[in-house]
Design an enzyme around this catalytic site. Sequence first.
Site, PDB file in Angstrom:
ATOM      1  CB  CYS A 268       4.124  -2.363  13.930  1.00 30.37           C
ATOM      2  SG  CYS A 268       3.907  -2.210  12.393  1.00 30.37           S
TER       3      CYS A 268
ATOM      4  N   GLY B  99       7.907  -2.241   6.364  1.00 31.21           N
ATOM      5  CA  GLY B  99       9.186  -2.605   6.343  1.00 31.21           C
ATOM      6  C   GLY B  99      10.269  -1.566   6.798  1.00 31.21           C
ATOM      7  CD  GLU B 100      14.156  -0.106   9.946  1.00 31.72           C
ATOM      8  OE1 GLU B 100      13.336   0.076  10.673  1.00 31.72           O
ATOM      9  OE2 GLU B 100      15.165   0.467   9.316  1.00 31.72           O
TER      10      GLU B 100
ATOM     11  CB  CYS C 110       2.467   5.559   6.486  1.00 27.31           C
ATOM     12  SG  CYS C 110       2.028   7.253   6.137  1.00 27.31           S
TER      13      CYS C 110
ATOM     14  CB  CYS D 227       3.342   7.161   3.203  1.00 33.57           C
ATOM     15  SG  CYS D 227       3.868   5.946   4.388  1.00 33.57           S
TER      16      CYS D 227
ATOM     17  CB  SER E  83      10.531   6.260   9.334  1.00 37.68           C
ATOM     18  OG  SER E  83      10.115   5.893  10.570  1.00 37.68           O
TER      19      SER E  83
ATOM     20  CB  CYS F  96       8.527  -5.615   8.763  1.00 39.67           C
ATOM     21  SG  CYS F  96       9.846  -4.628   9.682  1.00 39.67           S
TER      22      CYS F  96
ATOM     23  CB  SER G  32      10.281   4.131  15.206  1.00 40.60           C
ATOM     24  OG  SER G  32       9.958   4.551  13.874  1.00 40.60           O
ATOM     25  CG  LEU G  33      12.668   7.444  21.475  1.00 38.19           C
ATOM     26  CD1 LEU G  33      14.016   6.622  21.339  1.00 38.19           C
ATOM     27  CD2 LEU G  33      12.894   8.695  21.777  1.00 38.19           C
ATOM     28  CG  HIS G  34       7.717   4.337  19.164  1.00 42.69           C
ATOM     29  ND1 HIS G  34       6.917   5.241  18.758  1.00 42.69           N
ATOM     30  CD2 HIS G  34       7.839   3.348  18.150  1.00 42.69           C
ATOM     31  CE1 HIS G  34       7.155   4.959  17.476  1.00 42.69           C
ATOM     32  NE2 HIS G  34       7.543   3.941  17.011  1.00 42.69           N
TER      33      HIS G  34
ATOM     34  CG  ASN H 298      -4.519   3.488  12.982  1.00 45.94           C
ATOM     35  OD1 ASN H 298      -5.763   3.652  13.257  1.00 45.94           O
ATOM     36  ND2 ASN H 298      -4.131   3.719  11.709  1.00 45.94           N
TER      37      ASN H 298
ATOM     38  CD  GLU I 269      -3.285  -0.731   2.101  1.00 50.95           C
ATOM     39  OE1 GLU I 269      -3.001   0.332   2.952  1.00 50.95           O
ATOM     40  OE2 GLU I 269      -4.000  -1.477   2.211  1.00 50.95           O
TER      41      GLU I 269
ATOM     42  CB  CYS J  93       7.329  -2.700  16.562  1.00 51.72           C
ATOM     43  SG  CYS J  93       8.970  -2.354  15.845  1.00 51.72           S
TER      44      CYS J  93
HETATM   45  N1  SAH Z   1      10.012   0.493  10.065  1.00 51.29           N
HETATM   46  C1  SAH Z   1      10.207   1.859   9.887  1.00 51.29           C
HETATM   47  C2  SAH Z   1       9.280   2.693   9.097  1.00 51.29           C
HETATM   48  C3  SAH Z   1       7.853   2.167   8.895  1.00 51.29           C
HETATM   49  S1  SAH Z   1       7.056   2.366  10.488  1.00 51.29           S
HETATM   50  C4  SAH Z   1      10.026   2.308  11.454  1.00 51.29           C
HETATM   51  O1  SAH Z   1       9.638   1.619  12.137  1.00 51.29           O
HETATM   52  O2  SAH Z   1      10.395   3.592  11.543  1.00 51.29           O
HETATM   53  C5  SAH Z   1       6.192   4.080  10.242  1.00 51.29           C
HETATM   54  C6  SAH Z   1       5.964   4.569  11.604  1.00 51.29           C
HETATM   55  O3  SAH Z   1       4.435   4.247  11.807  1.00 51.29           O
HETATM   56  C7  SAH Z   1       6.852   4.110  12.702  1.00 51.29           C
HETATM   57  O4  SAH Z   1       7.143   5.349  13.654  1.00 51.29           O
HETATM   58  C8  SAH Z   1       6.116   3.145  13.375  1.00 51.29           C
HETATM   59  O5  SAH Z   1       6.439   2.953  14.857  1.00 51.29           O
HETATM   60  C9  SAH Z   1       4.701   3.694  13.240  1.00 51.29           C
HETATM   61  N2  SAH Z   1       3.828   2.897  13.543  1.00 51.29           N
HETATM   62  C10 SAH Z   1       3.739   1.412  13.048  1.00 51.29           C
HETATM   63  N3  SAH Z   1       2.433   0.826  13.584  1.00 51.29           N
HETATM   64  C11 SAH Z   1       1.731   1.804  14.253  1.00 51.29           C
HETATM   65  C12 SAH Z   1       0.508   1.795  14.593  1.00 51.29           C
HETATM   66  N4  SAH Z   1      -0.458   0.817  14.486  1.00 51.29           N
HETATM   67  N5  SAH Z   1      -0.096   3.113  15.089  1.00 51.29           N
HETATM   68  C13 SAH Z   1       0.842   4.306  14.873  1.00 51.29           C
HETATM   69  N6  SAH Z   1       1.986   4.398  14.377  1.00 51.29           N
HETATM   70  C14 SAH Z   1       2.471   2.940  14.031  1.00 51.29           C
HETATM   71 FE1  SF4 Z   2       8.821  -3.006  11.251  1.00 55.40          FE
HETATM   72 FE2  SF4 Z   2       8.653  -0.331  11.475  1.00 55.40          FE
HETATM   73 FE3  SF4 Z   2       6.281  -1.937  11.863  1.00 55.40          FE
HETATM   74 FE4  SF4 Z   2       8.663  -2.089  13.544  1.00 55.40          FE
HETATM   75  S1  SF4 Z   2       7.221  -0.457  13.407  1.00 55.40           S
HETATM   76  S2  SF4 Z   2       7.486  -4.009  12.678  1.00 55.40           S
HETATM   77  S3  SF4 Z   2      10.216  -1.812  12.320  1.00 55.40           S
HETATM   78  S4  SF4 Z   2       7.461  -1.448  10.103  1.00 55.40           S
END
Ligand code: SAH
Ligand code: SF4
Length: 389
Positions: free
Chosen positions: A129, A188-189, A362, A115, A220, A122, A242-244, A319, A102, A126
């Site tokens: 995700c 993806g990463e 995204c 995006c 990212s 991936c 992506s710190l979180h 989300n 997508e 996480c």
């Molecule tokens: N893999 C890379 C890039 C793709 S994810 C990464 O992790 O940075 C892009 C962003 O969306 C990241 O910051 C990720 O943590 C966030 N993300 C993933 N799933 C999510 C969700 N369910 N709700 C909100 N943000 C989310």
């Molecule tokens: Fe992969 Fe980014 Fe999702 Fe983590 S947040 S599983 S690195 S796509």
Amino acid sequence: MNPPSSLAGATRAEIAAALAPLAPQREIRMRTAQLWHWIYHRGVADFAAMRNIARPLLATLAQAHTLARPEIVAEQVSADGTRKWLLRLPPRGPHDKGAEIECVYIPETDRGTLCVSSQVGCTLNCTFCHTGTQGWARNLSAAEIVGQVMVARDRLGDFPGGVAPTDGLTPSGEGVRAVSNIVFMGQGEPLYNFEAVRDAVAVLTDGEGLSLSKRRITVSTSGVVPEMNRLGAECGTMLAVSLHATNDSLREKLVPLNRKYPIAALMQACRDYPGASNARRITFEYVMLKGVNDSPAEARALVRLLKGLPAKINLIPFNPWPGSPYECSDWETIERFSEIVFDAGYASPVRTPRGRDILAACGQLKSETQRLRARTRLLLEESLVNGLD
Ligand code: SAH
Ligand code: SF4
């Protein structure tokens, strides 16, 4: 026999390799430049349109190659112009049905952000995700990454002579391209597919083709520390991390990669990121998870952690997806968190959302549409592109 491969998305080296068996060695450079111009500057999808190249050469090229883009399987358009496309990639062999990815387009008055995905699935898991739970399929090639941009520009009438769609908005500013910004925030990463991302960035930023500015491309990462320096040095793109979480024990739960590359190493890689400055800040993404990482104490810890770094903070309302183990923080909690961050001098990290009527976030692409509180849902889309310019 393999299906014909598409040159829409190809690097200069790939175009030269396609020409090598068909044209005299001394012509390869010039022919590559001609093809490049037609493919990326003009956006043609048919070899026959390349008027300054001899017919017989075009005919032999067309036997082994196409200019096909990923196929748009489905499109959703929001009232404010946000678009979500489900794309099917051309099959890679007789047994490949074609992977699906997508791609989301978010227009604003002065920019349009696309995006893109860097992998199908991936390998990192996480816990918040959806992509992470869907397993691993494969890396995208550079051409497949660029192909997402080609599709978007076709559809938005962003190539010369193109016609903008009437059922949605594109940026209205003088000279602003429909696709002016790219974020690698889809599936993806990106730093686990470094070479393809690097080659794709080279195609996207080539001044004789798509001509996107490196400052308008943001990659990212979940924190692949050993590749971060290369990203800055070899691609020169903007960085988002992506710190979180602000401590290792929580971040390990949310982003398991943290066990390999803990926060201190990640912060050092950010301090060392080539080209980072107050004018080119690193974006720190922070997903708001109810009762997990959203307390005022954590907001203060975040501010302390980023002290001295040229940083932007991007608060992303979580989300949810079917079976997700988390909930999104309450709006009041997000506001309180954002105020602490704001008071510490970071520009308003969560913007007032605009009307949005499709789920086009995204970061968790390809998940089912959720019935989320509209305000939170809209915020997610807005905040993902917040401050990226
Ligand atoms: N893999 C890379 C890039 C793709 S994810 C990464 O992790 O940075 C892009 C962003 O969306 C990241 O910051 C990720 O943590 C966030 N993300 C993933 N799933 C999510 C969700 N369910 N709700 C909100 N943000 C989310
Ligand atoms: Fe992969 Fe980014 Fe999702 Fe983590 S947040 S599983 S690195 S796509």
